[in-house]
Design an enzyme around this catalytic site. Structure first.
Site, PDB file in Angstrom:
ATOM      1  N   ARG A 294     -19.000 -14.211  -0.863  1.00 23.59           N
ATOM      2  CA  ARG A 294     -19.160 -15.618  -0.476  1.00 23.59           C
ATOM      3  C   ARG A 294     -19.860 -15.755   0.865  1.00 23.59           C
ATOM      4  NH1 ARG A 294     -13.535 -18.289  -3.044  1.00 23.59           N
ATOM      5  NH2 ARG A 294     -14.368 -18.167  -5.162  1.00 23.59           N
ATOM      6  N   TYR A 434     -22.938 -20.012  -7.840  1.00 24.13           N
ATOM      7  CA  TYR A 434     -22.243 -18.740  -8.094  1.00 24.13           C
ATOM      8  C   TYR A 434     -21.274 -18.331  -6.987  1.00 24.13           C
ATOM      9  CZ  TYR A 434     -26.318 -15.960  -6.105  1.00 24.13           C
ATOM     10  OH  TYR A 434     -27.313 -15.408  -5.356  1.00 24.13           O
ATOM     11  N   GLU A 435     -20.475 -17.360  -7.270  1.00 24.00           N
ATOM     12  CA  GLU A 435     -19.378 -16.955  -6.367  1.00 24.00           C
ATOM     13  C   GLU A 435     -18.418 -18.103  -6.096  1.00 24.00           C
ATOM     14  OE1 GLU A 435     -18.749 -14.052  -5.876  1.00 24.00           O
ATOM     15  OE2 GLU A 435     -20.656 -13.143  -6.423  1.00 24.00           O
ATOM     16  N   GLY A 436     -18.143 -18.903  -7.104  1.00 26.71           N
ATOM     17  CA  GLY A 436     -17.298 -20.072  -6.921  1.00 26.71           C
ATOM     18  C   GLY A 436     -18.147 -21.273  -6.595  1.00 26.71           C
ATOM     19  N   GLN A 441     -15.051 -24.093  -3.587  1.00 27.05           N
ATOM     20  CA  GLN A 441     -14.951 -23.748  -2.165  1.00 27.05           C
ATOM     21  C   GLN A 441     -14.160 -24.825  -1.424  1.00 27.05           C
ATOM     22  OE1 GLN A 441     -16.041 -20.777  -1.264  1.00 27.05           O
ATOM     23  NE2 GLN A 441     -16.937 -20.455  -3.289  1.00 27.05           N
TER      24      GLN A 441
END
Lengths: 591, 591
Positions: A294, A434-436, A441
């Site tokens: 992240r 992506y990555e959440g 977040q």
């Protein structure tokens, strides 16, 4: 065709004027004198400009091709990847015990920015490898470390992260991929994973997949999840790749951008895997990787905006169109350059002040990670844990917005692929997802991080901002910085207070404002960084250090951010304070 | 694959509850009763859903191909174009003297939205033809009208606008394309034009190019520019296409989106053209077309967002991920649908409240155009002239933002082309750029429109907002509308005052805030529309009219916009009031 030059001077300013790295006492920082960091960044810049940037547009055009289970990366990627390996760039901040150079994470971050700006899709191959390296380094057994780390450090082998399945991305509790224990201690992994970046390609002799799967006996939801190492080729006794494992790429996705990186559907058909870390504690192990990832995505957000900005500036200086409203500034030419026009300035200043602020926040975050990892500094770890969703969510939203703004400077040419500005916008778009996805977040920040350890870390953050304001109170040089930061910080605290007062009764009241809170906090963070940078620039000016114009530009850019962007904080607070009422008013069928 | 359903109920609400069209006294509006407009919109909706929408994604994928000077549009476009012609849709609001159906511009706008939402790239072919029709209808000789209009009305022939050249887009004074007068009254046109939408294609038997060029004797800059009609095939005595003219498509551009529409480089190599309108008054004639075109692009902005929104809603109801924080709402399923989550709601409400507000503003604007054209209402003409840059600039910025927001609901799937959400974002992006990039709209608004006719129109706008607030003052039903609108309107007036006080001394002080002013005014416009819609919905509810839930939803959606979006106004004012100082602080070389 866009070009790229590494912003070495700006980075040096952050390392030495802002963070004053050699004086921090962090282990390994003592070697980071100006000459050394300057040399590393210059060298990275040369590779970026000469090797990576020229492949950015062609990689986008060509994309990756899947044929007979083999993925072919765009022309030139293989040679460039070899050049990165030969230069030792993939090993920069890795553990010397496994062939790494042992530089701090901060230096890896600075060099990483340079490579991402030059070619984000390309850099993902090594970026994901670094993530796999970190997971095995943190959670692996000694044997696993010896087997995998040296190869991952020099990128002879690359790595992947396998979380998402067709029916579940965010909600991993619904995961279906199974791990069946075998007599020899290995597991047979069966299931389908999607959106696997660098899942299959022709750049490395082996690919080490880190795969989340459910092993028997772990219970429902995310509790039953474990993390497994699943190599594309099983590793032989001698450490070399042997038999092909039962894992294959079923499809590569046609995407909006990052065409140079293969996004794969990966099929695990009873593939052999080995447990990484503790059984049924896979989510915890994955989170180690995810936090690093992240931070890396937050970096991508502003790094792509930096590349777009550089080209927008060049175009704005070159393109002649219209006359300055205050009188011709290029009287001998047929028109003035775009850069004379106030609205073009506004646009460029938005980009410049965001990118430089985000870079400062990211470098500061990397410094916190070094403090945490190298010095066991728990306060630093708490702060960076709090800030990770802000760095990821805010910086990628703004990074995309600024890549789009840079494209806008080109007018119609910005929409034509040939000019390369569309690619920056299309590539940057994935960083919000992506990555959440950024909504996740915001949820992580408000639903989890604010209250973490009894709210200790957010209180520490507020104290840090307060101390900064206090340190410069009444300092004439800091007019235009202290007041807006103080006001923004109060607004952030008021938002936090609103959540405390209303969130217990009605969690929706807090979560309806989570996205605004993430942005409000992002502005406070950048305001804090700009205040510190302004102070550092003043000190350098007073010490008669270096390039006067550079430091003055730094201060003027900060003033712009404070004057033009911190007013967003009051808007975010006002939105937050309307709570859930209007957000949740409609029944689902009314949409 | 995305689908589309025409929002007929929302449109009927605007026509009959908000605008109350049959009671306006505008010529032609007397026929627009609910039954008639409902039937037209339903029919248009059927064509859109069944014929146009299914070609949207395939048109994007295939794009247009240039081979041997001929452009091939995507599969199915030709048949769909014939269906549009056969249905009489291209003739809807055209002059009956030339084969049109004579419906008001307002109806053309409503139907236009439906077609744009279904397939923006496809609809451009007829949209540009309508622009050429309007220019010839307004400025042509009787002979020109007879020769061209019937063919343009039924789209046997299509039209184009040729302004931009490689070295000049906004700054047309630098134009190089030349027009040399011939003995027979025609001109020979020589030069290169770029970014010509629908410049060449296989949908029509002739293409009528309207081309700006410089004829001798007109002087420097834009003064020397005239407008010419340059048909692809010269028109014979009998009205049919004859010999090929010396105009050809040199290239089609590879773009970020609207792949179904051919964006052409057009080469005029001594092509025969005829003057349209007065010699050396081409810019004036072009502005007639441009205002219509800008309204049309403002419509595209929210129309694409509408299509994206519909699909985001469907996905949010369908996709199961996570549990509502207030307790499971789909306890029997493995997870709750996305739509239970507050941040997804926030996102969807942003989209919904913007699209419906922008539609109201656009319909209201179309009504003003009808008042101006059909009733000679100078006040209406002044208002719509003032508002055109707001409708174009604000609605396309927000429309793109909302298409991106809709894409975000899909998480990773939003980035994959197969799901179709990327296309909405990529297509919407052009609307911020063409027909005058949005920075130019802001310049037009602040540098020209505010002061037009002594500031009469902006004063009329302020009065209109004030009157609206006054009308509902103390009305409990209108709580949540009147106060925010009043505050926003004051902020807009304060911004105007700032420009007046500082702009004379330093024009940069006004122009540095032009973009923020455009957005501030956009919010006030949508706030005004939402206030009126809320009132109309209350009246309908009290009259026991129709669908109660529909009207209640309308009011709740409006409340959301007022509560969550009008707070942006204070931010824009704060930014405006910082003037030019921080914007213009840096010398060009500091970027």
């Amino acid at each position: 065709m866009p070009s790229y030059t590494a912003p070495v001077k700006d980075m040096q300013f952050l390392l030495h004027d802002l963070l004053n790295v050699t004086a921090t006492g962090v282990a390994g920082y003592e070697d980071l004198d100006e000459g050394f960091t300057g040399a590393v960044l210059e060298e990275a810049g040369k590779v970026a400009s000469a090797v990576l940037a020229p492949l950015n547009a062609s990689g986008d055009r060509e994309g990756c091709v899947l044929e007979n289970g083999v993925v072919r990366t765009p022309k030139g990627f293989k040679e460039a990847f070899e050049a990165m390996k030969d230069g030792g760039w993939t090993a920069l901040d890795c553990d010397p015990d496994y062939g790494g150079q042992g530089l701090p994470y901060l230096m890896g971050t600075a060099v990483g920015e340079i490579f991402v700006s030059a070619n984000m899709a390309f850099n993902m191959y090594q970026g994901l490898t670094h993530g796999a390296y970190s997971a095995i380094h943190t959670h692996g057994t000694d044997a696993q470390k010896v087997m995998y780390l040296p190869k991952l450090v020099n990128c002879d082998w690359t790595g992947t992260m396998n979380l998402t399945e067709p029916h579940c991305g965010t909600d991993l509790g619904m995961m279906r991929t199974k791990a069946e224990p075998q007599a020899d201690g290995s597991y047979l992994i069966t299931g389908q994973k999607i959106f696997i970046s660098a899942g299959e390609h022709d750049l490395a002799e082996n690919i080490i997949h880190l795969v989340l799967a459910k092993a028997p006996g772990g219970g429902e939801g995310t509790k039953g999840i474990s993390l497994f190492i699943v190599p594309k080729f099983l590793v032989k006794e001698d450490g070399n790749p042997g038999a092909r494992n039962a894992v294959s790429c079923g499809k590569i996705e046609e995407k909006m951008g990052i065409h140079g990186n293969a996004t794969c559907v990966m099929n695990y058909d009873g593939a052999t895997g080995w447990l990484l870390g503790d059984l049924h504690k896979g989510m915890r192990a994955m989170f180690t990787m995810m936090n690093e990832a992240r931070m890396g995505v937050g970096l991508q957000g502003y790094a792509v905006a930096e590349a777009a900005y550089q080209n927008a500036v060049a175009y704005a200086k070159d393109r002649l169109q219209g006359r300055a409203v205050t009188g011709a500034q290029n009287a001998d030419g047929p028109a003035d350059p775009l850069i004379v026009h106030p609205d073009i300035r506004r646009n460029l200043m938005d980009q410049k002040s965001f990118v430089e602020g985000a870079r400062a926040l990211t470098f500061w975050g990397a410094h916190m990670i070094d403090r945490s990892h190298r010095e066991g500094d728990a306060a630093a770890e708490g702060l960076i844990s709090l800030m990770t969703p802000v760095i990821k969510g805010f910086q990628t939203d703004k990074g995309f917005e600024m890549a789009v703004a840079a494209q806008q400077v080109y007018g119609g040419h910005g929409y034509i692929e040939e000019w390369g500005m569309s690619q920056f916008a299309r590539d940057a778009r994935i960083t919000q997802i992506y990555e959440g996805a950024n909504g996740i977040q915001a949820l992580d920040l408000v639903g989890r991080k604010l209250a973490q350890d009894g709210g200790k870390h957010v209180m520490a953050f507020f104290e840090m901002v307060k101390a900064e304001c206090k340190a410069h109170d009444g300092d004439d040089r800091m007019t235009g910085f202290v007041e807006p930061l103080k006001a923004a910080s109060k607004q952030l605290q008021a938002a936090g207070m609103y959540f405390m007062q209303h969130g217990m009764k009605n969690p929706n009241a807090a979560l309806s404002g989570s996205y605004d809170f993430m942005h409000l906090m992002g502005h406070v963070c950048l305001g804090l960084m700009w205040t510190r940078m302004a102070k550092a620039a003043h000190l350098a000016l007073e010490a008669g250090k270096g390039d006067k114009a550079f430091y003055e530009t730094k201060i003027a850019t900060g003033r712009y951010y404070m004057a033009r962007h911190l007013p967003a904080c009051a808007m975010h607070l006002a939105r937050i304070e309307t709570g859930a009422e209007t957000v949740m008013a409609l029944p689902a069928e009314a949409f």
